[in-house]
Design a protein around this motif. Sequence first.
Motif, mmCIF file in Angstrom:
data_model
loop_
_atom_site.group_PDB
_atom_site.id
_atom_site.type_symbol
_atom_site.label_atom_id
_atom_site.label_comp_id
_atom_site.label_asym_id
_atom_site.label_seq_id
_atom_site.Cartn_x
_atom_site.Cartn_y
_atom_site.Cartn_z
ATOM 1 N N UNK A 1 16.412 -14.165 -14.281
ATOM 2 C CA UNK A 1 15.053 -13.791 -14.652
ATOM 3 C C UNK A 1 14.669 -12.482 -14.003
ATOM 4 N N UNK A 2 13.576 -11.920 -14.497
ATOM 5 C CA UNK A 2 13.014 -10.742 -13.860
ATOM 6 C C UNK A 2 12.221 -11.218 -12.650
ATOM 7 N N UNK A 3 12.545 -10.670 -11.483
ATOM 8 C CA UNK A 3 11.927 -11.085 -10.222
ATOM 9 C C UNK A 3 10.945 -10.032 -9.736
ATOM 10 N N UNK A 4 9.990 -10.460 -8.955
ATOM 11 C CA UNK A 4 9.006 -9.565 -8.369
ATOM 12 C C UNK A 4 9.647 -8.821 -7.203
ATOM 13 N N UNK A 5 9.690 -7.496 -7.307
ATOM 14 C CA UNK A 5 10.252 -6.661 -6.240
ATOM 15 C C UNK A 5 9.210 -5.633 -5.824
#
Length: 171
Positions: A85-89
Amino acid sequence: VRSGIGGDYVRFQQTAYGIPVEGAQVVVGLSRDGKRPAQVSSGYSRVSNAPGIRRVSAASALKAAIRHVAADTRSLRGQPSVEEMYLDAGKEKVLGWRITIPAREPLGTWIVGVRADTGEVLYASDLLHFDSGRVFDPNPPRDSGGTIPPPFNCDSAANEALLSGQYATKT
């Protein structure tokens, strides 16, 4: 779709390029009687970059996550899960692996985010929380051999005084 007191709630998971975006969803609340307008809560996140190259495999990300939380793989409480998934960075969302590790040592249910391009651990959070409070253990009538009434039958100051000594602080 979930039903609540006031109506139904429909939850939509945001995806980008067919991949879920962590924490990004839209929830639509529909009133049961149909008299109130729909309520919309949006957690939409902008994903500006295409998936790119995955230099880190799911298996490698799992190993990095286990190493990061120092989990003993011989005593897991269940099977770890790995989701792309796209993760919060910080200011951007990056392609990565969201890993759930149900560990016995250290005790916890760990959520670990690992970047798919570099293998960097973005975050690790334990979902298992501990608390303490005053409880009856096991219970006043049993603990006192039946001389103390159960808490729901505490109808006098004398009975309340007897019960107060039966509390134990537990974690």
